[in-house]
Write a protein that holds these residues in place. Structure first.
Motif, PDB file in Angstrom:
ATOM      1  N   PHE A   6      -4.530 -12.970   1.590  1.00 19.37           N
ATOM      2  CA  PHE A   6      -3.391 -13.439   0.798  1.00 19.37           C
ATOM      3  C   PHE A   6      -3.044 -14.854   1.213  1.00 19.37           C
ATOM      4  O   PHE A   6      -3.173 -15.213   2.391  1.00 19.37           O
ATOM      5  CB  PHE A   6      -2.157 -12.560   1.031  1.00 19.37           C
ATOM      6  CG  PHE A   6      -2.283 -11.165   0.495  1.00 19.37           C
ATOM      7  CD1 PHE A   6      -2.356 -10.930  -0.866  1.00 19.37           C
ATOM      8  CD2 PHE A   6      -2.317 -10.069   1.360  1.00 19.37           C
ATOM      9  CE1 PHE A   6      -2.472  -9.645  -1.373  1.00 19.37           C
ATOM     10  CE2 PHE A   6      -2.430  -8.777   0.867  1.00 19.37           C
ATOM     11  CZ  PHE A   6      -2.507  -8.572  -0.505  1.00 19.37           C
ATOM     12  N   ALA A  31      -5.145  -9.276   5.154  1.00 18.48           N
ATOM     13  CA  ALA A  31      -4.510  -7.957   5.249  1.00 18.48           C
ATOM     14  C   ALA A  31      -5.538  -6.944   5.759  1.00 18.48           C
ATOM     15  O   ALA A  31      -5.292  -6.248   6.742  1.00 18.48           O
ATOM     16  CB  ALA A  31      -3.966  -7.528   3.887  1.00 18.48           C
ATOM     17  N   SER A  89      -1.820   0.237   1.092  1.00 17.61           N
ATOM     18  CA  SER A  89      -1.613  -0.002  -0.345  1.00 17.61           C
ATOM     19  C   SER A  89      -2.606  -1.033  -0.874  1.00 17.61           C
ATOM     20  O   SER A  89      -3.066  -0.940  -2.014  1.00 17.61           O
ATOM     21  CB  SER A  89      -0.181  -0.468  -0.615  1.00 17.61           C
ATOM     22  OG  SER A  89       0.736   0.542  -0.268  1.00 17.61           O
ATOM     23  N   THR A  90      -2.943  -1.993  -0.046  1.00 15.09           N
ATOM     24  CA  THR A  90      -3.916  -3.015  -0.446  1.00 15.09           C
ATOM     25  C   THR A  90      -5.267  -2.364  -0.769  1.00 15.09           C
ATOM     26  O   THR A  90      -5.901  -2.684  -1.781  1.00 15.09           O
ATOM     27  CB  THR A  90      -4.072  -4.059   0.677  1.00 15.09           C
ATOM     28  OG1 THR A  90      -2.792  -4.654   0.914  1.00 15.09           O
ATOM     29  CG2 THR A  90      -5.077  -5.129   0.320  1.00 15.09           C
ATOM     30  N   GLY A  98       2.352  -1.401   7.075  1.00 14.31           N
ATOM     31  CA  GLY A  98       1.925  -2.787   6.900  1.00 14.31           C
ATOM     32  C   GLY A  98       0.474  -3.046   7.247  1.00 14.31           C
ATOM     33  O   GLY A  98       0.033  -4.188   7.265  1.00 14.31           O
ATOM     34  N   CYS A  99      -0.311  -1.975   7.505  1.00 17.10           N
ATOM     35  CA  CYS A  99      -1.693  -2.205   7.946  1.00 17.10           C
ATOM     36  C   CYS A  99      -2.627  -2.469   6.770  1.00 17.10           C
ATOM     37  O   CYS A  99      -3.769  -2.884   6.977  1.00 17.10           O
ATOM     38  CB  CYS A  99      -2.202  -1.029   8.771  1.00 17.10           C
ATOM     39  SG  CYS A  99      -2.593   0.434   7.801  1.00 17.10           S
ATOM     40  N   GLY A 100      -2.168  -2.215   5.554  1.00 21.20           N
ATOM     41  CA  GLY A 100      -3.031  -2.515   4.411  1.00 21.20           C
ATOM     42  C   GLY A 100      -3.456  -1.301   3.586  1.00 21.20           C
ATOM     43  O   GLY A 100      -4.382  -1.382   2.790  1.00 21.20           O
ATOM     44  N   PRO A 148      -0.669   2.539  10.519  1.00 20.29           N
ATOM     45  CA  PRO A 148       0.712   2.103  10.703  1.00 20.29           C
ATOM     46  C   PRO A 148       1.235   1.298   9.516  1.00 20.29           C
ATOM     47  O   PRO A 148       0.463   0.746   8.740  1.00 20.29           O
ATOM     48  CB  PRO A 148       0.645   1.232  11.956  1.00 20.29           C
ATOM     49  CG  PRO A 148      -0.769   1.099  12.349  1.00 20.29           C
ATOM     50  CD  PRO A 148      -1.603   1.986  11.500  1.00 20.29           C
ATOM     51  N   TYR A 184      -3.533 -15.112   5.086  1.00 19.34           N
ATOM     52  CA  TYR A 184      -3.270 -13.889   5.837  1.00 19.34           C
ATOM     53  C   TYR A 184      -4.287 -12.838   5.407  1.00 19.34           C
ATOM     54  O   TYR A 184      -4.370 -12.490   4.226  1.00 19.34           O
ATOM     55  CB  TYR A 184      -1.841 -13.406   5.546  1.00 19.34           C
ATOM     56  CG  TYR A 184      -1.480 -12.142   6.287  1.00 19.34           C
ATOM     57  CD1 TYR A 184      -0.981 -12.192   7.583  1.00 19.34           C
ATOM     58  CD2 TYR A 184      -1.659 -10.892   5.693  1.00 19.34           C
ATOM     59  CE1 TYR A 184      -0.673 -11.041   8.274  1.00 19.34           C
ATOM     60  CE2 TYR A 184      -1.348  -9.732   6.382  1.00 19.34           C
ATOM     61  CZ  TYR A 184      -0.856  -9.807   7.669  1.00 19.34           C
ATOM     62  OH  TYR A 184      -0.551  -8.667   8.359  1.00 19.34           O
TER      63      TYR A 184
HETATM   64  N1  ADP Z   1       0.902  -9.834  -2.591  1.00 19.54           N
HETATM   65  C1  ADP Z   1       0.949 -10.079  -1.273  1.00 19.54           C
HETATM   66  N2  ADP Z   1       1.057 -11.347  -0.805  1.00 19.54           N
HETATM   67  C2  ADP Z   1       1.093 -11.587   0.528  1.00 19.54           C
HETATM   68  N3  ADP Z   1       0.999 -10.636   1.480  1.00 19.54           N
HETATM   69  C3  ADP Z   1       0.896  -9.358   1.057  1.00 19.54           C
HETATM   70  C4  ADP Z   1       0.861  -9.006  -0.330  1.00 19.54           C
HETATM   71  N4  ADP Z   1       0.740  -7.655  -0.427  1.00 19.54           N
HETATM   72  C5  ADP Z   1       0.703  -7.196   0.843  1.00 19.54           C
HETATM   73  N5  ADP Z   1       0.789  -8.215   1.739  1.00 19.54           N
HETATM   74  C6  ADP Z   1       0.745  -8.095   3.204  1.00 19.54           C
HETATM   75  O1  ADP Z   1      -0.445  -7.425   3.558  1.00 19.54           O
HETATM   76  C7  ADP Z   1      -0.198  -6.493   4.594  1.00 19.54           C
HETATM   77  C8  ADP Z   1      -0.606  -5.097   4.145  1.00 19.54           C
HETATM   78  O2  ADP Z   1       0.307  -4.632   3.161  1.00 19.54           O
HETATM   79  P1  ADP Z   1       0.239  -3.172   2.512  1.00 19.54           P
HETATM   80  O3  ADP Z   1      -1.130  -2.955   1.973  1.00 19.54           O
HETATM   81  O4  ADP Z   1       1.367  -3.056   1.570  1.00 19.54           O
HETATM   82  O5  ADP Z   1       0.461  -2.252   3.811  1.00 19.54           O
HETATM   83  P2  ADP Z   1       0.816  -0.685   3.900  1.00 19.54           P
HETATM   84  O6  ADP Z   1       0.700  -0.101   2.539  1.00 19.54           O
HETATM   85  O7  ADP Z   1      -0.161  -0.140   4.891  1.00 19.54           O
HETATM   86  O8  ADP Z   1       2.216  -0.588   4.450  1.00 19.54           O
HETATM   87  C9  ADP Z   1       1.275  -6.607   4.952  1.00 19.54           C
HETATM   88  O9  ADP Z   1       1.405  -7.453   6.057  1.00 19.54           O
HETATM   89  C10 ADP Z   1       1.891  -7.225   3.724  1.00 19.54           C
HETATM   90  O10 ADP Z   1       3.013  -7.987   4.055  1.00 19.54           O
END
Ligand code: ADP
Ligand code: MG
Length: 272
Positions: free
Chosen positions: A21, A31, A56-57, A52-54, A50, A29
């Motif tokens: 990202f 992810a 959902s990504t 914020g680990c990614g 944990p 960054y």
């Molecule tokens: N669209 C985005 N732009 C910038 N950073 C993002 C975006 N989506 C997620 N992140 C960052 O990527 C990391 C992983 O996010 P996410 O996949 O939502 O984690 P989880 O679902 O495990 O809590 C986090 O640090 C989040 O802040």
């Protein structure tokens, strides 16, 4: 729906998927980095890790809502380009339209696919019966309990007969009892459906109880798959009792031993 040449192809395959990202400051960054994930048709796979680990990504790349920065996402052997039409998505927050009744909310997916109103309503009623909401078809979302809203969401996701269900912490806002009931109902519907499920949760109990495989992600940034566990607990499973099963307890001990390290790293990074 499955053509002969893709009959044995994974429902979802992530090959070395990395997601970078751009931060508001113009930096970058990572992810997740180099994620390999294979989910065969009919399999229930959970991803834990944990906050914020990614997680959902990873799900978003499988859904086609996000393209990987590196690597490739495939669904039934074909690259995922744009929204993955083979998949339905279920989020933590449901996506019910407040001005539509339960019946209309559930029918909507079929109507958007060009199914006639009458036929869509008949199919919606069949699904409402399956999730125990036959007497509530005329209610509006604000008139439903949390569990009933989830049942409506499940009907919404399944009515379009997807090959893949992508579920992002769907039950995490529910109280413990309602949650276990919903988990049981999900397994009842999924069992024998032949559909692939990717289920995101931060709750290890839930992941083990539901899944054929639990995939563990490391603490971010640049989160990677650190371990995979086959969950061979017999099916059908009764989720109201499974947590007392010695095999469950042993699996939980083993996986938590690893997950705990990653959770600790996340907290240490936050405290720093
Ligand atoms: N669209 C985005 N732009 C910038 N950073 C993002 C975006 N989506 C997620 N992140 C960052 O990527 C990391 C992983 O996010 P996410 O996949 O939502 O984690 P989880 O679902 O495990 O809590 C986090 O640090 C989040 O802040
Ligand atoms: Mg998430």
């Amino acid at each position: 729906m499955t053509s002969p040449e893709t009959a044995h192809a994974p429902a979802i395959q992530l090959d070395g998927c990395t997601k970078e990202f751009v931060t508001p400051q113009g930096g970058s960054y990572f992810a997740v980095k180099g994620i390999d994930l294979t989910v065969m048709p009919g399999k229930f796979v959970s991803i834990v890790g944990p906050t914020g680990c990614g997680k959902s990504t990873v799900l978003n790349m499988a859904a086609g809502l996000m393209a990987p920065s590196e690597g490739e996402a495939l669904s039934f052997g074909a690259p995922v380009v744009g929204v993955n039409r083979r998949a339905s998505y279920m989020f933590q927050q449901d996506a019910l339209l407040p001005w539509k009744t339960v019946l209309d909310n559930v029918s909507l997916g079929l109507i958007m696919r060009g199914v006639g109103k009458k036929e869509a309503a008949a199919e919606a009623r069949r699904w409402l019966a399956k999730v125990g909401l036959s007497n509530f078809e005329d209610r509006y979302p604000h008139q439903l309990s949390g569990g009933m809203r989830k049942r409506t969401s499940i009907a919404q996701a399944w009515i379009v007969n997807p090959d893949i269900l992508l579920m992002d912490e769907p039950f995490s806002a529910l109280d413990v009892q309602t949650r276990q009931i919903m988990e049981n109902e999900l397994l009842d519907i999924w069992q024998e459906s032949g559909k692939a499920v990717i289920f995101i949760t931060h709750d290890l109990d839930e992941a083990i109880a539901l899944s054929d495989e639990v995939v563990l992600l490391s603490a971010g940034p640049a989160s990677q798959v650190v371990a995979r566990y086959d969950i061979t607990l017999p099916r059908p499973r009764n989720l109201l009792e499974i947590r007392d099963d010695p095999q469950f307890v042993e699996l939980h001990r083993e996986i938590w031993g690893r997950l705990r390290d990653e959770v600790a790293k996340t907290y240490a990074a936050k405290a720093a």
